[in-house]
Design a protein around this motif. Structure first.
Motif, PDB file in Angstrom:
ATOM      1  N   ILE A 114       0.836  -1.206   0.000  1.00  0.00           N
ATOM      2  CA  ILE A 114       0.000   0.000   0.000  1.00  0.00           C
ATOM      3  C   ILE A 114       0.866   1.249   0.000  1.00  0.00           C
ATOM      4  O   ILE A 114       0.577   2.243  -0.680  1.00  0.00           O
ATOM      5  CB  ILE A 114      -0.961  -0.020   1.202  1.00  0.00           C
ATOM      6  CG1 ILE A 114      -2.034  -1.091   1.014  1.00  0.00           C
ATOM      7  CG2 ILE A 114      -1.638   1.338   1.374  1.00  0.00           C
ATOM      8  CD1 ILE A 114      -2.970  -1.239   2.187  1.00  0.00           C
ATOM      9  N   GLN A 117       1.915   1.929  -3.302  1.00  0.00           N
ATOM     10  CA  GLN A 117       0.768   2.103  -4.191  1.00  0.00           C
ATOM     11  C   GLN A 117       0.688   1.007  -5.249  1.00  0.00           C
ATOM     12  O   GLN A 117       0.200   1.221  -6.367  1.00  0.00           O
ATOM     13  CB  GLN A 117       0.801   3.486  -4.859  1.00  0.00           C
ATOM     14  CG  GLN A 117       0.694   4.641  -3.882  1.00  0.00           C
ATOM     15  CD  GLN A 117       0.620   5.985  -4.574  1.00  0.00           C
ATOM     16  OE1 GLN A 117       0.707   6.074  -5.793  1.00  0.00           O
ATOM     17  NE2 GLN A 117       0.449   7.046  -3.791  1.00  0.00           N
ATOM     18  N   TYR A 119      -1.326  -1.592  -5.881  1.00  0.00           N
ATOM     19  CA  TYR A 119      -2.607  -2.186  -5.533  1.00  0.00           C
ATOM     20  C   TYR A 119      -2.849  -3.504  -6.282  1.00  0.00           C
ATOM     21  O   TYR A 119      -3.458  -4.423  -5.736  1.00  0.00           O
ATOM     22  CB  TYR A 119      -3.736  -1.197  -5.817  1.00  0.00           C
ATOM     23  CG  TYR A 119      -3.593   0.093  -5.039  1.00  0.00           C
ATOM     24  CD1 TYR A 119      -3.372   0.077  -3.671  1.00  0.00           C
ATOM     25  CD2 TYR A 119      -3.678   1.320  -5.688  1.00  0.00           C
ATOM     26  CE1 TYR A 119      -3.243   1.254  -2.964  1.00  0.00           C
ATOM     27  CE2 TYR A 119      -3.544   2.514  -4.986  1.00  0.00           C
ATOM     28  CZ  TYR A 119      -3.318   2.471  -3.622  1.00  0.00           C
ATOM     29  OH  TYR A 119      -3.178   3.636  -2.913  1.00  0.00           O
ATOM     30  N   THR A 137      -9.705  -7.214   2.193  1.00  0.00           N
ATOM     31  CA  THR A 137      -8.821  -6.337   1.404  1.00  0.00           C
ATOM     32  C   THR A 137      -9.038  -6.532  -0.088  1.00  0.00           C
ATOM     33  O   THR A 137      -9.025  -5.562  -0.862  1.00  0.00           O
ATOM     34  CB  THR A 137      -7.358  -6.616   1.769  1.00  0.00           C
ATOM     35  OG1 THR A 137      -7.177  -6.524   3.193  1.00  0.00           O
ATOM     36  CG2 THR A 137      -6.424  -5.642   1.090  1.00  0.00           C
ATOM     37  N   LEU A 141     -10.020  -3.584  -2.694  1.00  0.00           N
ATOM     38  CA  LEU A 141      -9.187  -3.223  -3.839  1.00  0.00           C
ATOM     39  C   LEU A 141      -9.903  -3.476  -5.155  1.00  0.00           C
ATOM     40  O   LEU A 141      -9.717  -2.719  -6.123  1.00  0.00           O
ATOM     41  CB  LEU A 141      -7.882  -4.017  -3.787  1.00  0.00           C
ATOM     42  CG  LEU A 141      -6.953  -3.684  -2.621  1.00  0.00           C
ATOM     43  CD1 LEU A 141      -5.724  -4.579  -2.647  1.00  0.00           C
ATOM     44  CD2 LEU A 141      -6.542  -2.217  -2.658  1.00  0.00           C
ATOM     45  N   LEU A 262      -5.301  -0.841   7.690  1.00  0.00           N
ATOM     46  CA  LEU A 262      -5.160  -0.807   6.230  1.00  0.00           C
ATOM     47  C   LEU A 262      -5.942   0.344   5.630  1.00  0.00           C
ATOM     48  O   LEU A 262      -5.475   1.005   4.682  1.00  0.00           O
ATOM     49  CB  LEU A 262      -5.635  -2.138   5.635  1.00  0.00           C
ATOM     50  CG  LEU A 262      -4.797  -3.372   5.998  1.00  0.00           C
ATOM     51  CD1 LEU A 262      -5.374  -4.617   5.337  1.00  0.00           C
ATOM     52  CD2 LEU A 262      -3.338  -3.185   5.591  1.00  0.00           C
ATOM     53  N   LEU A 266      -4.708   3.474   3.283  1.00  0.00           N
ATOM     54  CA  LEU A 266      -5.349   3.856   2.019  1.00  0.00           C
ATOM     55  C   LEU A 266      -5.805   5.322   2.041  1.00  0.00           C
ATOM     56  O   LEU A 266      -5.743   6.017   1.026  1.00  0.00           O
ATOM     57  CB  LEU A 266      -6.545   2.939   1.745  1.00  0.00           C
ATOM     58  CG  LEU A 266      -6.224   1.526   1.251  1.00  0.00           C
ATOM     59  CD1 LEU A 266      -7.506   0.714   1.117  1.00  0.00           C
ATOM     60  CD2 LEU A 266      -5.486   1.579  -0.087  1.00  0.00           C
ATOM     61  N   GLN A 269      -2.934   7.468   1.192  1.00  0.00           N
ATOM     62  CA  GLN A 269      -2.633   7.439  -0.241  1.00  0.00           C
ATOM     63  C   GLN A 269      -3.661   8.238  -1.047  1.00  0.00           C
ATOM     64  O   GLN A 269      -3.301   8.907  -2.021  1.00  0.00           O
ATOM     65  CB  GLN A 269      -2.591   5.984  -0.730  1.00  0.00           C
ATOM     66  CG  GLN A 269      -1.552   5.129  -0.038  1.00  0.00           C
ATOM     67  CD  GLN A 269      -0.152   5.694  -0.168  1.00  0.00           C
ATOM     68  OE1 GLN A 269       0.217   6.237  -1.223  1.00  0.00           O
ATOM     69  NE2 GLN A 269       0.641   5.560   0.884  1.00  0.00           N
TER      70      GLN A 269
END
Length: 280
Positions: A114, A117, A119, A137, A141, A262, A266, A269
């Protein structure tokens, strides 16, 4: 496949041990019959069968055939419930553990991917892992990559929904063991009631006497074996259900903490991407 093989082996070992208990105990008292026949001049008291079970008239209850003979038709559902409870206890002992819900290896990989980045790489890792947090997760995603214009709040809602679904699945699995613990005493009580009805029906057609009272006592005793069997199955089932429920609740709490971690990564980001887009 590995779990199915393990369950099949456990079932085979359990049934073999139970079936072997019946003939073994029946053969223990068998050699006493020729000894009694070889001494016709002995008193009647000496003709009693010798052996470790001679002083226990209910020793045959511990055998498979004796249990079925004394408890009647309700013996079969009780035996079936006992096997179901045994298999679920073994299965939950092997599957409800830390590695099947949240593992440190996955969290370390997810954290690193993560931050990079990456993904798609994290999605590939999720598809290879069989953990609850990996499923959560992966669902997050998958939604985020299929909907690039989705806001972080929408992605968060998908994560919460999948986390609730995984928690419900974990709790629903162990709920069957609690159902067995509740149904087994009820089946035992039903067997006792049917046995009492049959016994009183037989006694009502005969005159009142000492032998009939003895038969009534014996019939009631055999009928109560159903209740005792149901309790023997239900009590351990409820005990293990309470143990597994506490363990599942603890694992769900850890999964929620890992999911929050998590999602926080995210969120960072998303904010970084938003600042980059604004500056551009």
């Amino acid at each position: 496949m590995h779990r199915k093989i393990l369950l099949a082996l456990a079932m085979l070992a359990f049934v073999t041990t139970w079936m072997a208990a019946g003939p073994g105990k029946a053969q223990t008292a068998a050699p006493a019959a020729p000894a009694a026949a070889a001494a016709p001049a002995a008193p009647a008291a000496a003709a009693a069968p010798a052996g470790p079970n001679a002083d226990n008239p209910y020793a045959d209850v511990m055998t498979f055939d004796g249990f079925i003979r004394r408890t009647g038709v309700m013996a079969y559902p009780l035996i079936g419930l006992s096997m179901v409870a045994f298999f679920m206890i073994v299965l939950f002992t092997l599957t409800i553990r830390q590695g099947t819900v949240v593992s440190d290896a996955f969290m370390n990989s997810a954290d690193a991917l993560i931050r990079k980045q990456d993904y798609l790489g994290l999605l590939a890792v999720c598809n290879r892992r069989n953990e609850c947090i990996a499923r959560v997760t992966a669902k997050t995603l998958d939604f985020a990559t299929r909907n690039p214009t989705a806001s972080f709040e929408e992605v968060k809602e998908v994560t919460e929904a999948e986390g609730n679904r995984q928690s419900s699945l974990l709790l629903a699995r162990i709920a069957y063991l609690g159902d067995v613990g509740a149904v087994a005493p009820m089946l035992g009580l039903l067997g006792t009631t049917l046995g009492m009805i049959t016994t009183f029906h037989e006694i009502s057609g005969k005159g009142v006497g000492g032998s009939n009272q003895l038969g009534l006592a014996q019939g009631v005793s055999e009928a109560l074996l159903c209740t005792a069997s149901g309790l023997v199955i239900g009590i351990p089932s409820l005990i293990f259900y309470a143990i597994f429920r506490g363990k599942v609740n603890r694992l769900i709490s850890e999964m929620e903490a890992a999911t929050t971690h998590l999602m926080a990564l995210l969120a960072v980001q998303y904010k970084r991407a938003a600042r980059a887009a604004a500056s551009a």
